[in-house]
Design a protein around this motif. Sequence first.
Motif, short mmCIF file in Angstrom:
data_model
loop_
_atom_site.label_atom_id
_atom_site.label_comp_id
_atom_site.label_asym_id
_atom_site.label_seq_id
_atom_site.Cartn_x
_atom_site.Cartn_y
_atom_site.Cartn_z
N LEU A 212 -0.80 10.79 -13.60
CA LEU A 212 0.03 9.62 -13.87
C LEU A 212 -0.81 8.34 -13.96
N GLN A 213 -1.83 8.23 -13.12
CA GLN A 213 -2.72 7.07 -13.19
C GLN A 213 -3.50 7.07 -14.50
N ALA A 214 -4.00 8.20 -14.92
CA ALA A 214 -4.75 8.29 -16.17
C ALA A 214 -3.87 7.91 -17.36
N GLU A 215 -2.58 8.21 -17.27
CA GLU A 215 -1.63 7.86 -18.33
C GLU A 215 -1.16 6.41 -18.20
N LYS A 216 -1.66 5.69 -17.19
CA LYS A 216 -1.29 4.29 -16.92
C LYS A 216 0.19 4.14 -16.59
N ARG A 217 0.79 5.18 -16.03
CA ARG A 217 2.19 5.13 -15.61
C ARG A 217 2.33 4.85 -14.12
N LEU A 218 1.31 5.17 -13.35
CA LEU A 218 1.31 4.94 -11.91
C LEU A 218 0.37 3.78 -11.63
N LYS A 219 0.93 2.69 -11.11
CA LYS A 219 0.13 1.48 -10.89
C LYS A 219 -0.55 1.48 -9.52
N MET A 220 0.16 1.91 -8.50
CA MET A 220 -0.43 2.03 -7.16
C MET A 220 0.45 2.93 -6.32
N PHE A 221 -0.14 3.48 -5.27
CA PHE A 221 0.61 4.37 -4.38
C PHE A 221 -0.11 4.46 -3.05
N GLY A 222 0.59 4.95 -2.07
CA GLY A 222 -0.03 5.16 -0.77
C GLY A 222 0.96 5.74 0.22
N PRO A 223 0.44 6.41 1.23
CA PRO A 223 1.30 6.99 2.27
C PRO A 223 1.70 5.92 3.29
N PHE A 224 2.81 6.17 3.97
CA PHE A 224 3.19 5.32 5.10
C PHE A 224 2.25 5.62 6.26
N SER A 225 1.96 4.63 7.07
CA SER A 225 1.00 4.81 8.17
C SER A 225 1.47 5.82 9.20
N ASP A 226 2.77 6.08 9.28
CA ASP A 226 3.26 7.06 10.24
C ASP A 226 3.45 8.45 9.61
N ALA A 227 2.97 8.62 8.37
CA ALA A 227 2.99 9.91 7.65
C ALA A 227 4.39 10.44 7.37
N THR A 228 5.40 9.56 7.31
CA THR A 228 6.76 10.01 7.05
C THR A 228 7.12 9.97 5.56
N GLY A 229 6.21 9.53 4.73
CA GLY A 229 6.48 9.44 3.30
C GLY A 229 5.47 8.54 2.62
N GLY A 230 5.90 7.94 1.49
CA GLY A 230 4.98 7.09 0.76
C GLY A 230 5.71 6.19 -0.21
N ALA A 231 4.94 5.31 -0.85
CA ALA A 231 5.49 4.37 -1.82
C ALA A 231 4.68 4.49 -3.11
N TYR A 232 5.36 4.31 -4.23
CA TYR A 232 4.75 4.42 -5.55
C TYR A 232 5.26 3.28 -6.42
N VAL A 233 4.37 2.63 -7.15
CA VAL A 233 4.77 1.64 -8.15
C VAL A 233 4.49 2.30 -9.49
#
Length: 56
Positions: free
Chosen positions: A29-50
């Motif tokens: 997705l990043q290579a296709e320029k569709r995913l701008k940024m992402f990362g896991p939550f610090s407590d490992a319960t999930g993550g966020a994606y732009v």
Amino acid sequence: MNTYLMLTTRTNQFKQGHVAEHYEFLDRLQAEKRLKMFGPFSDATGGAYVIEASSL
């Protein structure tokens, strides 16, 4: 294109063995320029994606 913030949470169906494939998908997705940024939550319960997409 629209920009969206997507939040995810882990469920009891989470399988650690799928993490490598998940990161491969994010890399694509990043290579296709569709995913701008992402990362896991610090407590490992999930993550966020732009992401950029034409619609939800």
